[in-house]
Design a protein around this motif. Structure first.
Motif, short mmCIF file in Angstrom:
data_model
loop_
_atom_site.label_atom_id
_atom_site.label_comp_id
_atom_site.label_asym_id
_atom_site.label_seq_id
_atom_site.Cartn_x
_atom_site.Cartn_y
_atom_site.Cartn_z
N TYR A 1 0.80 -1.24 0.14
CA TYR A 1 -0.12 0.04 0.13
C TYR A 1 0.83 1.22 0.05
O TYR A 1 0.85 2.26 -1.01
N THR A 2 1.48 1.69 1.22
CA THR A 2 2.09 2.89 1.33
C THR A 2 3.26 2.96 0.47
O THR A 2 3.48 4.43 0.06
N GLY A 3 3.87 2.18 0.12
CA GLY A 3 5.20 2.25 -0.95
C GLY A 3 4.73 2.88 -2.21
O GLY A 3 5.15 3.90 -2.73
N LYS A 4 3.61 2.12 -2.63
CA LYS A 4 3.04 2.58 -4.02
C LYS A 4 2.53 4.16 -3.70
O LYS A 4 2.23 4.96 -4.50
N LEU A 5 1.75 4.28 -2.69
CA LEU A 5 1.16 5.57 -2.43
C LEU A 5 2.24 7.07 -2.42
O LEU A 5 2.02 7.64 -3.20
N PHE A 6 3.43 6.61 -1.66
CA PHE A 6 4.30 7.72 -1.63
C PHE A 6 5.24 7.92 -2.87
O PHE A 6 5.50 8.94 -3.65
N PHE A 7 5.52 6.62 -3.71
CA PHE A 7 6.11 6.67 -4.96
C PHE A 7 5.05 7.51 -5.84
O PHE A 7 5.51 8.40 -6.53
#
Ligand SMILES: *Cc1c(COP(=O)(O)O)cnc(C)c1O
Length: 305
Positions: A261-267
């Motif tokens: 989730y959040t890796g893709k979000l910040f990327f």
């Protein structure tokens, strides 16, 4: 709701962390991260908000416990197991896929917390109603929480995320999207001139035909955008580019993110800013929705945290 009903959670631990980057400075954009990941080690981030009204219902109605659904690295399963343990409620879960001889650490943690696990084939898992029917004798008196907490209770709980901050400080809220439950709640909690941007962790072929889109549209609000090109191959999929980004982001900000989730979000956030998706002077709040269980599926030396 009386906050003291759940003394094991302290949502006041959540805080806003300012991010710094050359690309923000050039555009005079402000970015702050709402760190929901720090409210509890196991009942992390959005999962608490999606669960709280379910727990309240069980306690109010005198039901026996909770039954839910999830995969081997599910943040939702671990959060449910821990919340039920702290609330003194029995819980059961249907787990996607047969029990392997080396269960994931997430599954072992759920078991240690007292969650009763029923492993079912992927095919059976796809039809939760049939599962409930098949196991109905063992489940009498249990309250059902759908997979990922996707429910009205989950949306209403998520709408309270924004009450942790002075939301008028921001023009944009950006969050990760799995089922869209949290995003729908965030949209519900915003004012008409604020825009919620969701970064989908799933591959969505046709936005107009997608279930998530019709789910989000039920709000009859239009101040949101679902961005679908940062899925890195689809739900649960990831690439070297993503994990390298997550390491660099951790080094620069001290913020841990996960591959689902959040890796893709910040990327996605960084890329959208560089592509001038946001107007000059935009004030952006990123919802860090917690949950790092997915990272436990990686070889130990992939991430530096
Ligand atoms: C479950 C989860 C999501 C997805 O939330 P939905 O409400 O299903 O869209 C996002 N981020 C994290 C860290 C999660 O654990």
């Amino acid at each position: 709701m009386n906050a003291d009903a759940f003394p094991f959670i302290d949502i006041t631990k959540a805080f806003l962390q300012k991010l710094h980057h050359e690309s923000f400075r050039l555009r005079e954009i402000e970015v702050e991260v709402l760190r929901l990941d720090v409210i509890h080690a196991q009942i992390s981030g959005n999962k608490w908000f999606k669960l709280k009204y379910h727990l309240q219902r069980v306690l109010d109605s005198g039901r026996k416990g909770i039954v839910t659904f999830g995969g081997a690295y599910s943040n939702h399963l671990l959060a449910t197991a821990a919340a039920c343990k702290h609330a003194g409620l029995p819980c059961k879960a249907f787990v996607r896929g047969e029990l392997s001889s080396t269960p994931s650490r997430t599954i072992l943690d759920c078991r240690d917390l007292g969650m009763e696990l029923v492993f079912v084939s992927r095919e059976k898992f796809r039809n939760p109603d049939l599962l409930i029917q098949e196991y109905c004798h063992e489940l009498t008196g249990y309250h059902i929480v759908p997979e990922g907490g996707c429910s009205v209770e989950g949306v209403n709980g998520s709408a309270e995320i924004l009450s942790l901050i002075n939301k008028d400080m921001f023009d944009y809220f950006i969050c990760s999207v799995g089922t869209g439950t949290m995003m729908k709640g965030i949209v519900q909690g915003t004012g008409p001139s604020q825009i919620t941007v969701g970064i989908s962790s799933l591959k969505i072929a046709d936005l107009r035909e997608s279930k998530i889109m019709s789910f989000l549209n039920e709000n009859s609000r239009t101040n949101f955008d679902l961005v679908v090109n940062y899925h890195f191959g689809g739900y649960g999929k990831h690439t070297r580019q993503l994990t390298e980004f997550m390491n660099a982001f951790y080094v620069g900000s001290g913020i841990p993110t996960d591959i689902i989730y959040t890796g893709k979000l910040f990327f996605g956030l960084m890329d959208l800013i560089q592509k001038d998706y946001f107007p000059r002077h935009a004030r952006i709040c990123v919802i860090h929705s917690g949950g790092l269980q997915g990272n436990r599926s990686l070889p130990d030396d992939t991430l530096c945290y």
